[in-house]
Design an enzyme around this catalytic site. Sequence first.
Site, short mmCIF file in Angstrom:
data_model
loop_
_atom_site.label_atom_id
_atom_site.label_comp_id
_atom_site.label_asym_id
_atom_site.label_seq_id
_atom_site.Cartn_x
_atom_site.Cartn_y
_atom_site.Cartn_z
N GLY A 46 0.83 -1.19 0.00
CA GLY A 46 0.00 0.00 0.00
C GLY A 46 0.87 1.24 0.00
O GLY A 46 2.01 1.22 0.49
N GLN A 51 3.38 9.83 0.76
CA GLN A 51 4.64 9.09 0.79
C GLN A 51 5.51 9.32 -0.44
O GLN A 51 6.68 8.97 -0.44
CB GLN A 51 4.38 7.59 0.94
CG GLN A 51 3.77 7.23 2.29
CD GLN A 51 3.53 5.73 2.38
OE1 GLN A 51 2.51 5.24 1.93
NE2 GLN A 51 4.48 5.00 2.93
N CYS A 95 6.03 -0.16 7.15
CA CYS A 95 5.70 0.99 6.32
C CYS A 95 6.91 1.35 5.47
O CYS A 95 8.03 1.40 5.99
CB CYS A 95 5.32 2.17 7.22
SG CYS A 95 4.90 3.68 6.33
N LEU A 96 6.71 1.59 4.18
CA LEU A 96 7.82 1.95 3.31
C LEU A 96 8.51 3.25 3.77
O LEU A 96 9.67 3.46 3.48
CB LEU A 96 7.33 2.12 1.87
CG LEU A 96 6.82 0.85 1.18
CD1 LEU A 96 6.24 1.19 -0.19
CD2 LEU A 96 7.92 -0.20 1.05
N HIS A 137 -4.39 1.86 7.09
CA HIS A 137 -3.03 2.36 7.24
C HIS A 137 -2.78 3.51 6.25
O HIS A 137 -2.20 4.54 6.61
CB HIS A 137 -2.05 1.20 7.01
CG HIS A 137 -0.59 1.55 7.04
ND1 HIS A 137 0.29 1.01 7.96
CD2 HIS A 137 0.16 2.36 6.24
CE1 HIS A 137 1.51 1.50 7.73
NE2 HIS A 137 1.46 2.32 6.69
N GLU A 138 -3.26 3.34 5.01
CA GLU A 138 -3.03 4.36 3.99
C GLU A 138 -3.89 5.61 4.22
O GLU A 138 -3.42 6.74 4.00
CB GLU A 138 -3.27 3.80 2.59
CG GLU A 138 -2.42 2.58 2.22
CD GLU A 138 -0.95 2.71 2.55
OE1 GLU A 138 -0.42 3.83 2.50
OE2 GLU A 138 -0.33 1.69 2.89
N HIS A 141 -2.18 7.78 6.57
CA HIS A 141 -1.15 8.61 5.93
C HIS A 141 -1.74 9.91 5.39
O HIS A 141 -1.14 10.98 5.53
CB HIS A 141 -0.50 7.87 4.76
CG HIS A 141 0.64 6.97 5.15
ND1 HIS A 141 1.78 7.44 5.79
CD2 HIS A 141 0.84 5.64 4.98
CE1 HIS A 141 2.62 6.42 5.99
NE2 HIS A 141 2.07 5.32 5.52
ZN LIG Z 1 2.83 3.44 5.58
#
Ligand SMILES: [Zn+2]
Length: 188
Positions: A46, A51, A95-96, A137-138, A141
């Site tokens: 995701g 991000q 998380c990236l 989660h997204e 963000h």
């Molecule tokens: Zn993340």
Amino acid sequence: LAILPVYTYEHPVLRKKAKPVRSLDDDIMLLAKDMFETLHASNGIGLAANQVGSLQRLIVVDVSEMEDSGHIKPVAMINPEVVDEKGTWVMEEGCLSIPEIRAEVERPEQIVVRYKDMGFVDREIEADGIFGRVILHEIDHLNGVLFIDYLDTQAQKQLRGRLNKIRRGEVDVPYQIVAELPTAETVK
Ligand SMILES: [Zn+2]
């Protein structure tokens, strides 16, 4: 198409609230495509626009490689919002934007999410399991919230050293990053 660099903790763009997308244009279409490219190149499941440095309410989710989720097609969601939720469950997340850190997070078990698809058509779907979790989660963000924000003070304290390394861009990941406090080597 382009693979975009991923902004990492604690870059200010990750703490900003993204703005609703008012209409569909070429920029949004391209952003969604590039976000899928970036997601696949970094082996993520995701990604939110914050991000990749864009404050638009757009997320992409692809859990098709996950066990038990192979039937769920990759999806881009514009202006996603949770309109109903049920139950809670705990699962370890990563998380990236926060490489090499994983922690257990409690989230709703089943959600109903409303969004616009890439034709700017209103959709409403039910999501649970890993799919629902990634969506939540997204969406976090898009609101400037990170999964580590859910950890208690003690757990956050224990992560401080590693988080400071991430802030300086001292991470070993197979994708390009934009760190909050880039060292000479990470400036490209
Ligand atoms: Zn993340």
